[in-house]
Design a protein around this motif. Structure first.
Motif, PDB file in Angstrom:
ATOM      1  N   ARG A  37      22.516  -5.399  13.415  1.00  0.00           N
ATOM      2  CA  ARG A  37      21.887  -5.620  14.717  1.00  0.00           C
ATOM      3  C   ARG A  37      20.362  -5.486  14.612  1.00  0.00           C
ATOM      4  NH1 ARG A  37      24.912  -5.799  19.234  1.00  0.00           N
ATOM      5  NH2 ARG A  37      23.287  -4.839  20.504  1.00  0.00           N
ATOM      6  N   LYS A  38      19.904  -4.534  13.824  1.00  0.00           N
ATOM      7  CA  LYS A  38      18.462  -4.380  13.610  1.00  0.00           C
ATOM      8  C   LYS A  38      17.876  -5.633  12.960  1.00  0.00           C
ATOM      9  CE  LYS A  38      15.287  -1.417  10.932  1.00  0.00           C
ATOM     10  NZ  LYS A  38      15.244  -0.251  10.002  1.00  0.00           N
ATOM     11  N   TYR A  39      18.586  -6.147  11.968  1.00  0.00           N
ATOM     12  CA  TYR A  39      18.159  -7.367  11.276  1.00  0.00           C
ATOM     13  C   TYR A  39      18.143  -8.551  12.240  1.00  0.00           C
ATOM     14  CZ  TYR A  39      18.804 -11.469   8.228  1.00  0.00           C
ATOM     15  OH  TYR A  39      18.715 -12.702   7.630  1.00  0.00           O
ATOM     16  N   GLU A  40      19.206  -8.714  13.041  1.00  0.00           N
ATOM     17  CA  GLU A  40      19.275  -9.823  13.993  1.00  0.00           C
ATOM     18  C   GLU A  40      18.129  -9.762  14.998  1.00  0.00           C
ATOM     19  OE1 GLU A  40      24.092 -10.672  14.279  1.00  0.00           O
ATOM     20  OE2 GLU A  40      23.184  -9.135  15.564  1.00  0.00           O
ATOM     21  N   PRO A 100      15.043  -4.922   7.335  1.00  0.00           N
ATOM     22  CA  PRO A 100      13.769  -5.636   7.454  1.00  0.00           C
ATOM     23  C   PRO A 100      12.548  -4.728   7.346  1.00  0.00           C
ATOM     24  CG  PRO A 100      14.847  -5.455   9.591  1.00  0.00           C
ATOM     25  CD  PRO A 100      15.833  -4.976   8.578  1.00  0.00           C
ATOM     26  N   ASP A 101      12.755  -3.410   7.407  1.00  0.00           N
ATOM     27  CA  ASP A 101      11.631  -2.489   7.300  1.00  0.00           C
ATOM     28  C   ASP A 101      11.229  -2.204   5.851  1.00  0.00           C
ATOM     29  OD1 ASP A 101      11.464  -2.293  10.032  1.00  0.00           O
ATOM     30  OD2 ASP A 101      12.615  -0.436  10.161  1.00  0.00           O
ATOM     31  N   LEU A 102      12.027  -2.641   4.887  1.00  0.00           N
ATOM     32  CA  LEU A 102      11.683  -2.415   3.491  1.00  0.00           C
ATOM     33  C   LEU A 102      10.449  -3.229   3.109  1.00  0.00           C
ATOM     34  CD1 LEU A 102      15.194  -2.546   1.746  1.00  0.00           C
ATOM     35  CD2 LEU A 102      13.845  -0.516   2.281  1.00  0.00           C
ATOM     36  N   THR A 103       9.691  -2.728   2.158  1.00  0.00           N
ATOM     37  CA  THR A 103       8.573  -3.519   1.646  1.00  0.00           C
ATOM     38  C   THR A 103       9.117  -4.772   0.981  1.00  0.00           C
ATOM     39  OG1 THR A 103       8.592  -2.443  -0.524  1.00  0.00           O
ATOM     40  CG2 THR A 103       7.285  -1.395   1.212  1.00  0.00           C
ATOM     41  N   ALA A 104       8.272  -5.777   0.857  1.00  0.00           N
ATOM     42  CA  ALA A 104       8.709  -7.034   0.248  1.00  0.00           C
ATOM     43  C   ALA A 104       9.227  -6.804  -1.165  1.00  0.00           C
ATOM     44  CB  ALA A 104       7.556  -8.034   0.242  1.00  0.00           C
ATOM     45  N   GLU A 105       8.556  -5.928  -1.915  1.00  0.00           N
ATOM     46  CA  GLU A 105       8.957  -5.678  -3.296  1.00  0.00           C
ATOM     47  C   GLU A 105      10.330  -5.024  -3.373  1.00  0.00           C
ATOM     48  OE1 GLU A 105       7.329  -3.356  -7.311  1.00  0.00           O
ATOM     49  OE2 GLU A 105       6.248  -3.178  -5.411  1.00  0.00           O
ATOM     50  N   THR A 106      10.553  -3.978  -2.557  1.00  0.00           N
ATOM     51  CA  THR A 106      11.848  -3.292  -2.570  1.00  0.00           C
ATOM     52  C   THR A 106      12.946  -4.188  -2.014  1.00  0.00           C
ATOM     53  OG1 THR A 106      10.739  -1.155  -2.293  1.00  0.00           O
ATOM     54  CG2 THR A 106      13.092  -1.240  -1.800  1.00  0.00           C
ATOM     55  N   GLU A 108      13.157  -7.363  -2.207  1.00  0.00           N
ATOM     56  CA  GLU A 108      13.528  -8.362  -3.204  1.00  0.00           C
ATOM     57  C   GLU A 108      14.474  -7.780  -4.242  1.00  0.00           C
ATOM     58  OE1 GLU A 108      11.181 -11.250  -6.320  1.00  0.00           O
ATOM     59  OE2 GLU A 108      10.578 -11.211  -4.210  1.00  0.00           O
ATOM     60  N   VAL A 109      14.254  -6.521  -4.633  1.00  0.00           N
ATOM     61  CA  VAL A 109      15.159  -5.870  -5.587  1.00  0.00           C
ATOM     62  C   VAL A 109      16.551  -5.718  -4.972  1.00  0.00           C
ATOM     63  CG1 VAL A 109      15.631  -3.732  -6.839  1.00  0.00           C
ATOM     64  CG2 VAL A 109      13.309  -4.658  -6.793  1.00  0.00           C
ATOM     65  N   VAL A 110      16.607  -5.225  -3.725  1.00  0.00           N
ATOM     66  CA  VAL A 110      17.891  -5.064  -3.039  1.00  0.00           C
ATOM     67  C   VAL A 110      18.573  -6.412  -2.857  1.00  0.00           C
ATOM     68  CG1 VAL A 110      18.976  -4.361  -0.862  1.00  0.00           C
ATOM     69  CG2 VAL A 110      17.170  -2.946  -1.877  1.00  0.00           C
ATOM     70  N   GLY A 111      17.811  -7.410  -2.441  1.00  0.00           N
ATOM     71  CA  GLY A 111      18.382  -8.734  -2.257  1.00  0.00           C
ATOM     72  C   GLY A 111      18.954  -9.293  -3.538  1.00  0.00           C
ATOM     73  N   ASP A 112      18.257  -9.086  -4.650  1.00  0.00           N
ATOM     74  CA  ASP A 112      18.736  -9.592  -5.935  1.00  0.00           C
ATOM     75  C   ASP A 112      20.048  -8.927  -6.330  1.00  0.00           C
ATOM     76  OD1 ASP A 112      18.307 -11.127  -8.501  1.00  0.00           O
ATOM     77  OD2 ASP A 112      18.352  -9.087  -9.299  1.00  0.00           O
ATOM     78  N   VAL A 113      20.159  -7.616  -6.124  1.00  0.00           N
ATOM     79  CA  VAL A 113      21.412  -6.920  -6.447  1.00  0.00           C
ATOM     80  C   VAL A 113      22.562  -7.474  -5.615  1.00  0.00           C
ATOM     81  CG1 VAL A 113      22.621  -4.693  -6.287  1.00  0.00           C
ATOM     82  CG2 VAL A 113      20.301  -4.800  -7.238  1.00  0.00           C
TER      83      VAL A 113
END
Length: 352
Positions: A37-40, A100-106, A108-113
């Protein structure tokens, strides 16, 4: 949104120090819903996810196979999750949610996993289904440029855009002022005394939709049993939101079109608030029946039904490149695009 007690996590060397991932369990549902919900809200402008929907997805007792991975930071806070849905033999649908509150760098790491988890599950599901190749299919908000970057880096490509349209419903629309054309009739599925639908009608709807969408983008054959089971698992599903269009040209009425709807929950799904609207899950017309106003009559019917239920909107999704030009019809009936999503895909070889 912290890690439930009594669950074990597994360190992942690709994540930041102290972060860990594991399969989701039922006690994660509240945190997964809150993050979704936070992301949406940040990406689309409003939230619609409910605990009931995510609980059904995490529960592994149904016919539909779904696998989930959750990622926690060093403090035990949920930061991302992924769902892999075995949608059809040769197609795995993916949902990725990252804080969405994560930094872009972090992020991207989470997204890749999460993308790598999705790839692995797609291959495993294809192998279990005994198919040699499978489609990894990710639906992402067009506005989420971070996620589309991760998908690009993982080798996926945007192959389609979808318009998410809606129109307001007025109380005076409870009876349509545009009757179906001569020979066309719309009716709800038959129901028995126990409230259950007529199986013959359900099979007719399934047959209509299978044929109507056979020439559409990314169409995959689905058995009747899988179709009904998948829709019944949705907590917003109701049998009184199924309609059949028939053509009566002198012989017995024959199926020509079908519409399957569901409930759009109220503003707070956690509360027992009245439904906000009706969502058109599927609308299809047989090629042999196109040009008879069948789709218009089906939509008029669902708008009138929504007005009778005092709902405020009717919504749907349409392929921006629909071969039938459906978006033009919807616009003529008052629908406007509220946001868009994209289909990102990659084909993978299984172990078969």
């Amino acid at each position: 949104m912290t890690q439930p007690t009594g669950t074990s996590v597994h360190p992942n060397s690709d994540l930041p120090d102290g972060w860990a991932s594991r399969p989701a369990v039922s006690s994660d549902v509240a945190s997964m819903t809150a993050l979704r919900r936070k992301y949406e809200e940040q990406i689309r402008g409003w939230a619609s996810a409910s605990e009931a929907q995510i609980a059904v997805a995490v529960d592994d007792s149904g016919r539909v196979r779904r696998e989930h991975l959750v990622i926690f930071d060093a403090a035990g806070q949920l930061r991302g999750w992924c769902e892999a849905h075995d949608r059809a033999p040769g197609r795995v649908v993916i949902l990725i949610v990252v804080d969405p509150d994560l930094t872009a760098e972090t992020a991207e790491v989470v997204g890749d996993v999460l993308v790598q988890f999705a790839r692995g599950m797609a291959v495993a599901m294809a192998t279990d289904n005994d198919v040699a190749k499978t489609q990894l299919d990710v639906d992402v908000y067009s506005a989420d440029k971070r996620q589309t970057r991760w998908l690009t880096l993982a080798g996926l490509r945007c192959v389609r855009t979808w318009w998410h349209m809606s129109r307001p419903v007025r109380p005076d629309e409870s009876a349509s002022d545009r009757p179906p054309r001569d020979g066309v009739q719309i009716r709800a599925v038959g129901r028995g005394e126990d409230g259950m639908p007529d199986v013959g009608d359900l099979r007719s709807i399934h047959g209509v939709l299978e044929e109507a969408f056979s020439d559409h983008f990314n169409s995959h054959e689905e058995t009747f049993e899988a179709f009904v089971s998948r829709l019944r698992e949705d907590p917003n599903h109701h049998w009184d939101h199924w309609w059949i269009a028939e053509i009566n040209d002198g012989a017995a009425p024959r199926p020509a079109g079908a519409l399957v709807g569901s409930v759009i929950p109220g503003p707070d799904p956690a509360e027992d608030t009245p439904a906000a609207g009706t969502y058109i899950e599927y609308i299809g017309v047989l090629r042999s029946a196109r040009g008879h106003g069948v789709a218009t009559s089906l939509i008029d019917t669902v708008i009138a039904d929504a007005a009778q239920r005092d709902r405020k909107e009717v919504a749907l999704e349409v392929d921006a490149d629909s071969p039938t030009g459906a978006q033009g019809l919807y616009e003529s009936l008052g629908f406007v695009t509220k946001y868009t999503t994209e289909s990102w895909q990659l084909y993978l070889d299984s172990a078969v």
